[in-house]
Design a protein around this motif. Structure first.
Motif, PDB file in Angstrom:
ATOM      1  N   GLY A   1      44.360  13.186 -20.308  1.00  7.13           N
ATOM      2  CA  GLY A   1      45.801  13.199 -20.749  1.00  7.13           C
ATOM      3  C   GLY A   1      46.136  12.135 -21.955  1.00  7.13           C
ATOM      4  N   VAL A   2      47.165  12.115 -22.355  1.00 10.71           N
ATOM      5  CA  VAL A   2      47.532  11.081 -23.401  1.00 10.71           C
ATOM      6  C   VAL A   2      48.103   9.844 -22.825  1.00 10.71           C
ATOM      7  N   THR A   3      47.253   8.830 -23.247  1.00  6.73           N
ATOM      8  CA  THR A   3      47.458   7.489 -22.478  1.00  6.73           C
ATOM      9  C   THR A   3      48.112   6.479 -23.463  1.00  6.73           C
ATOM     10  N   LEU A   4      48.940   5.553 -22.843  1.00  4.86           N
ATOM     11  CA  LEU A   4      49.364   4.383 -23.590  1.00  4.86           C
ATOM     12  C   LEU A   4      49.019   3.273 -22.629  1.00  4.86           C
ATOM     13  N   SER A   5      48.313   2.483 -23.497  1.00  4.07           N
ATOM     14  CA  SER A   5      47.576   1.136 -23.061  1.00  4.07           C
ATOM     15  C   SER A   5      47.884  -0.042 -23.789  1.00  4.07           C
ATOM     16  N   VAL A   6      47.863  -1.254 -22.996  1.00  2.73           N
ATOM     17  CA  VAL A   6      47.922  -2.465 -23.876  1.00  2.73           C
ATOM     18  C   VAL A   6      46.743  -2.997 -24.234  1.00  2.73           C
ATOM     19  N   ILE A   7      46.336  -3.392 -25.443  1.00  2.00           N
ATOM     20  CA  ILE A   7      45.020  -3.974 -25.898  1.00  2.00           C
ATOM     21  C   ILE A   7      45.353  -5.419 -26.324  1.00  2.00           C
ATOM     22  N   GLU A   8      44.361  -6.255 -25.683  1.00  2.00           N
ATOM     23  CA  GLU A   8      44.692  -7.644 -26.112  1.00  2.00           C
ATOM     24  C   GLU A   8      43.763  -7.953 -27.389  1.00  2.00           C
ATOM     25  N   GLY A   9      44.416  -8.148 -28.590  1.00  2.00           N
ATOM     26  CA  GLY A   9      44.002  -8.424 -29.739  1.00  2.00           C
ATOM     27  C   GLY A   9      43.893  -9.617 -30.148  1.00  2.00           C
ATOM     28  N   ALA A  10      43.226 -10.215 -31.252  1.00  2.00           N
ATOM     29  CA  ALA A  10      43.141 -11.655 -31.790  1.00  2.00           C
ATOM     30  C   ALA A  10      44.567 -12.026 -32.115  1.00  2.00           C
ATOM     31  N   GLN A  11      45.266 -11.435 -32.589  1.00  2.00           N
ATOM     32  CA  GLN A  11      47.120 -11.718 -32.843  1.00  2.00           C
ATOM     33  C   GLN A  11      47.886 -11.556 -31.713  1.00  2.00           C
ATOM     34  N   GLY A  12      47.363 -11.227 -30.584  1.00  5.74           N
ATOM     35  CA  GLY A  12      48.239 -11.079 -29.433  1.00  5.74           C
ATOM     36  C   GLY A  12      48.128  -9.563 -28.993  1.00  5.74           C
ATOM     37  N   PRO A  13      48.768  -9.048 -27.906  1.00  2.00           N
ATOM     38  CA  PRO A  13      48.722  -7.702 -27.339  1.00  2.00           C
ATOM     39  C   PRO A  13      49.380  -6.575 -28.486  1.00  2.00           C
ATOM     40  N   PHE A  14      48.723  -5.528 -28.463  1.00  2.00           N
ATOM     41  CA  PHE A  14      49.106  -4.453 -29.304  1.00  2.00           C
ATOM     42  C   PHE A  14      49.225  -3.227 -28.161  1.00  2.00           C
ATOM     43  N   TYR A  15      49.786  -2.095 -28.824  1.00  2.00           N
ATOM     44  CA  TYR A  15      49.938  -0.830 -27.974  1.00  2.00           C
ATOM     45  C   TYR A  15      49.309   0.163 -28.452  1.00  2.00           C
ATOM     46  N   ARG A  16      48.561   1.025 -27.736  1.00  6.78           N
ATOM     47  CA  ARG A  16      47.718   2.364 -28.259  1.00  6.78           C
ATOM     48  C   ARG A  16      48.270   3.544 -27.451  1.00  6.78           C
ATOM     49  N   VAL A  17      48.198   4.636 -28.313  1.00 11.38           N
ATOM     50  CA  VAL A  17      48.443   5.927 -27.797  1.00 11.38           C
ATOM     51  C   VAL A  17      47.327   6.740 -28.185  1.00 11.38           C
ATOM     52  N   ALA A  18      46.545   7.266 -26.880  1.00  9.25           N
ATOM     53  CA  ALA A  18      45.118   7.910 -27.298  1.00  9.25           C
ATOM     54  C   ALA A  18      45.162   9.125 -26.406  1.00  9.25           C
ATOM     55  N   LEU A  19      44.164  10.143 -26.894  1.00 12.15           N
ATOM     56  CA  LEU A  19      43.964  10.990 -25.977  1.00 12.15           C
ATOM     57  C   LEU A  19      42.533  10.564 -25.126  1.00 12.15           C
TER      58      LEU A  19
END
Length: 172
Positions: A54-72
């Motif tokens: 499916g097409v996922t929306l996930s929260v990724i913890e990065g060095a500058q804080g959380p960011f969001y990713r849409v991926a297959l």
């Protein structure tokens, strides 16, 4: 690589295992193409869209804080395709819906326990619902089969005993 339709988009993504650290992804309506080279050997994969969960929306913890990713999302992390990234989740929601509708895949969101939750209730053309409980014990399992039910059982038919009679056999 031959596709049934013209490519919708070409994406150059980071790939730490590939030569040069990059791979090229071609998105079509029914096929995802991945080109990369590993140890000097060029690889070209053409995967049908139905191979993806499916097409996922996930929260990724990065060095500058959380960011969001849409991926297959794919079972193999090397075949996962990032479609968009942003610090603002509201900016990604229309893209998330649009890609899911375009590929006819369910929208997935990451739950609190890192499991994926389907939001649409659809898996391709299938409509998902609550799982039905398994049927344990069939109430008619001791019933006779259809073939043997048409015949009378030996218990229901009384035995006829003829005493002091002779059997007459005629061979004409």
């Amino acid at each position: 690589m031959s596709f049934t339709a013209s490519p919708l988009a070409n994406i150059v993504a980071d790939d730490p295992r590939a030569d040069g650290g990059q791979r090229r992804i071609t998105l079509c309506a029914d096929t995802i193409g991945i080109d990369r080279s590993l140890s000097g050997i060029r690889m070209r994969l053409a995967l049908p869209v139905r191979c993806y969960r499916g097409v996922t929306l996930s929260v990724i913890e990065g060095a500058q804080g959380p960011f969001y990713r849409v991926a297959l999302d794919h079972a193999d992390p090397d075949l996962r395709v990032t479609l968009a990234e942003s610090l603002n989740p509201e900016a990604l929601v229309p893209e998330w819906r649009g890609w899911a509708k375009f590929f006819r895949l369910p929208r997935l969101a990451q739950g609190a326990d890192t499991s994926w939750v389907a939001l649409d209730g659809r898996l391709g053309e299938l409509v998902l619902g609550a799982a039905q409980p398994r049927k344990r014990g069939w109430p008619l399992k001791f019933r006779r089969s259809r073939m043997s039910a048409s015949r009378k059982s030996a218990k229901s038919r009384p035995h006829v005993v003829h005493r002091d009679e002779r059997e007459i056999i005629c061979y004409e």
